[in-house]
Design an enzyme around this catalytic site. Structure first.
Site, mmCIF file in Angstrom:
data_model
loop_
_atom_site.group_PDB
_atom_site.id
_atom_site.type_symbol
_atom_site.label_atom_id
_atom_site.label_comp_id
_atom_site.label_asym_id
_atom_site.label_seq_id
_atom_site.Cartn_x
_atom_site.Cartn_y
_atom_site.Cartn_z
ATOM 1 N N GLU A 153 27.084 38.161 26.289
ATOM 2 C CA GLU A 153 27.941 38.491 25.158
ATOM 3 C C GLU A 153 27.899 39.987 24.877
ATOM 4 O O GLU A 153 26.865 40.640 25.085
ATOM 5 C CB GLU A 153 27.519 37.753 23.867
ATOM 6 C CG GLU A 153 28.019 36.332 23.763
ATOM 7 C CD GLU A 153 27.012 35.318 24.305
ATOM 8 O OE1 GLU A 153 27.333 34.121 24.330
ATOM 9 O OE2 GLU A 153 25.912 35.744 24.702
ATOM 10 N N THR A 154 29.025 40.499 24.404
ATOM 11 C CA THR A 154 29.117 41.871 23.920
ATOM 12 C C THR A 154 29.638 41.831 22.490
ATOM 13 O O THR A 154 30.572 41.080 22.186
ATOM 14 C CB THR A 154 30.056 42.716 24.803
ATOM 15 O OG1 THR A 154 29.497 42.819 26.117
ATOM 16 C CG2 THR A 154 30.251 44.104 24.233
#
Length: 321
Positions: A49-50
Site C-alpha cells: 500500500e501507498t
C-alpha cells in the site's frame, strides 16, 4: 513531456529495522494528483500500500487515501503507522492526537513522544461463520486437522475494525509456517465472504512475550501475502474479545439488540503483541489494545527517501523514480 515532481518515501512499519516489517509508500504532499496518477505512483513503488496525504475535506487535520498497486482501499494500518512516524520524525507533526480523514470516516491517530504511533480503528464487528473446513484447509495448504482443537475450539469469523477479514485459527506455528496457500482458492473465499483478506493465526508464537503469530493473504487486493497487517491485527483483537479467547475471561457477548452496557473486557491483556512477517523474511510486531476502542500501534523507520517524476494523466509513460 510535462511532469510533476513529488517526494516519495518507503517507510518500514511495525519495526525499528530498515528492510523489515511492512514497507509502505508515503507521498506526504499529494494535493493536485488525480486518482490515475496516485494509482500509477502506487504501482511504481510496488509495495502493498501507498498512502497519499491531502488537505482535509471536512473536520480532520488532513485527508489520506490508500492505494495498492492495483486498486484503492479504504484503510491501511501499516501505511498509517509509516506515515505518522515519518511526519513526526520530519518535524511536521508534534506528539499528540491527530484527526485523520479516511474513506471510512475520521479516525484518531496518537503519536507518542517516543515515536510510537497508535491508530484508533473503526467500531469493531465480529460475525462467526462456518465455511467448510476442508475447503479452508485446502486453500491454505494445510491439513484440516490444523483447524481443530485450537484453544477452546475457537470458531472462524469475519471481523472488522475498518476492513473485513476472514479470521482462521490454526493449532501450531509449524503448520502455519508450512502453509502452502492456493491463491486462487483464497481469493474465491474472500470474494464469497466479501472480505479484504484471510488472516490465519496461532497462539503458538515465536516469542514468549507475544500473544500470537499471524499471516495474512489478500490476493484479491493484489497482495498475495502481506508481511505485517495493522488492520487485520485490530480485527483479530476484536475477534479474540468477542469469542472469549482468554482463559477466565469475563468478556460477555453483547447482541445488537442488547442494552448499551459495554462488555467487561478486564480479563483481556492490557496490550497484546501480534507477530507477523517472519515467513516472508520481513519480521514485525503489532501492538493491539482492546478497550472502549480498538487501537493498533507500532514504530516505523524509513528505507528510501527520494522524488518521483509524475506524468500528466494523458501520458502513459512509466513513472521514473
Amino acid at each position: 513531456m510535462d511532469t510533476d515532481t513529488r517526494r516519495a518515501l518507503l517507510v518500514d512499519a511495525f519495526t525499528t529495522e530498515p528492510l523489515a516489517g511492512n514497507a509502505a509508500g508515503v507521498v506526504p504532499d499529494a494535493d493536485g494528483l488525480s486518482e490515475t496518477q496516485m494509482q500509477a505512483i502506487a504501482r511504481e513503488l510496488a509495495v502493498s500500500e501507498t498512502v497519499f496525504v491531502h488537505e482535509p475535506d471536512d473536520d480532520g487535520d488532513y485527508r489520506v487515501r490508500y492505494f495498492t498497486p492495483t486498486q484503492e482501499v479504504d484503510l491501511c494500518g501499516h501505511a498509517t503507522v509509516a506515515l505518522h512516524a515519518h511526519l513526526h520524525a520530519d518535524g511536521v507533526l508534534d506528539a499528540g492526537t491527530h484527526a485523520m480523514e479516511t474513506n471510512v470516516g475520521t479516525l484518531d491517530v496518537d503519536v507518542g513522544e517516543d515515536g510510537v504511533v497508535w491508530m484508533t480503528q473503526a467500531d469493531p464487528t465480529v460475525e462467526e461463520v462456518t465455511p467448510d473446513e476442508e475447503r479452508v484447509a485446502d486453500a491454505l495448504g494445510v491439513d484440516v486437522a490444523t483447524l481443530r482443537d485450537v484453544g477452546a475450539d475457537l470458531p472462524m469469523a469475519v471481523a472488522s475494525t475498518g476492513l473485513r477479514f476472514l479470521i482462521v485459527p490454526i493449532n501450531f506455528l509449524e503448520h502455519l509456517g508450512n502453509a502452502d496457500p492456493d491463491m486462487d482458492a483464497i481469493e474465491a473465499l474472500t470474494e464469497e465472504y466479501e472480505v479484504t483478506g484471510l488472516y490465519a493465526f496461532t497462539f503458538d508464537a515465536l516469542d514468549a512475550d507475544s500473544t500470537l503469530h499471524g499471516r495474512m493473504f489478500a490476493p484479491g487486493a493484489g497482495i498475495p501475502e502481506d508481511p505485517v497487517t495493522g488492520t487485520a491485527s485490530g480485527a483479530c483483537g476484536a475477534y479474540l474479545r468477542e469469542v472469549d479467547a482468554f482463559e477466565d475471561s469475563e468478556t460477555q457477548r453483547v447482541s445488537d439488540e442488547a442494552s448499551e452496557e459495554r462488555s467487561d473486557s478486564r480479563a483481556l491483556p492490557d496490550e497484546m503483541r501480534f507477530e507477523q512477517g517472519h515467513f516472508v523474511d520481513r519480521p514485525g510486531l503489532v501492538r493491539v489494545r482492546i478497550g472502549d476502542t480498538v487501537q493498533v500501534g507500532g514504530r516505523a523507520t524509513p528505507s528510501f527517501d527520494g522524488t518521483m517524476l509524475v506524468p500528466e494523466d494523458e501520458d502513459d509513460d512509466i513513472i521514473e523514480a
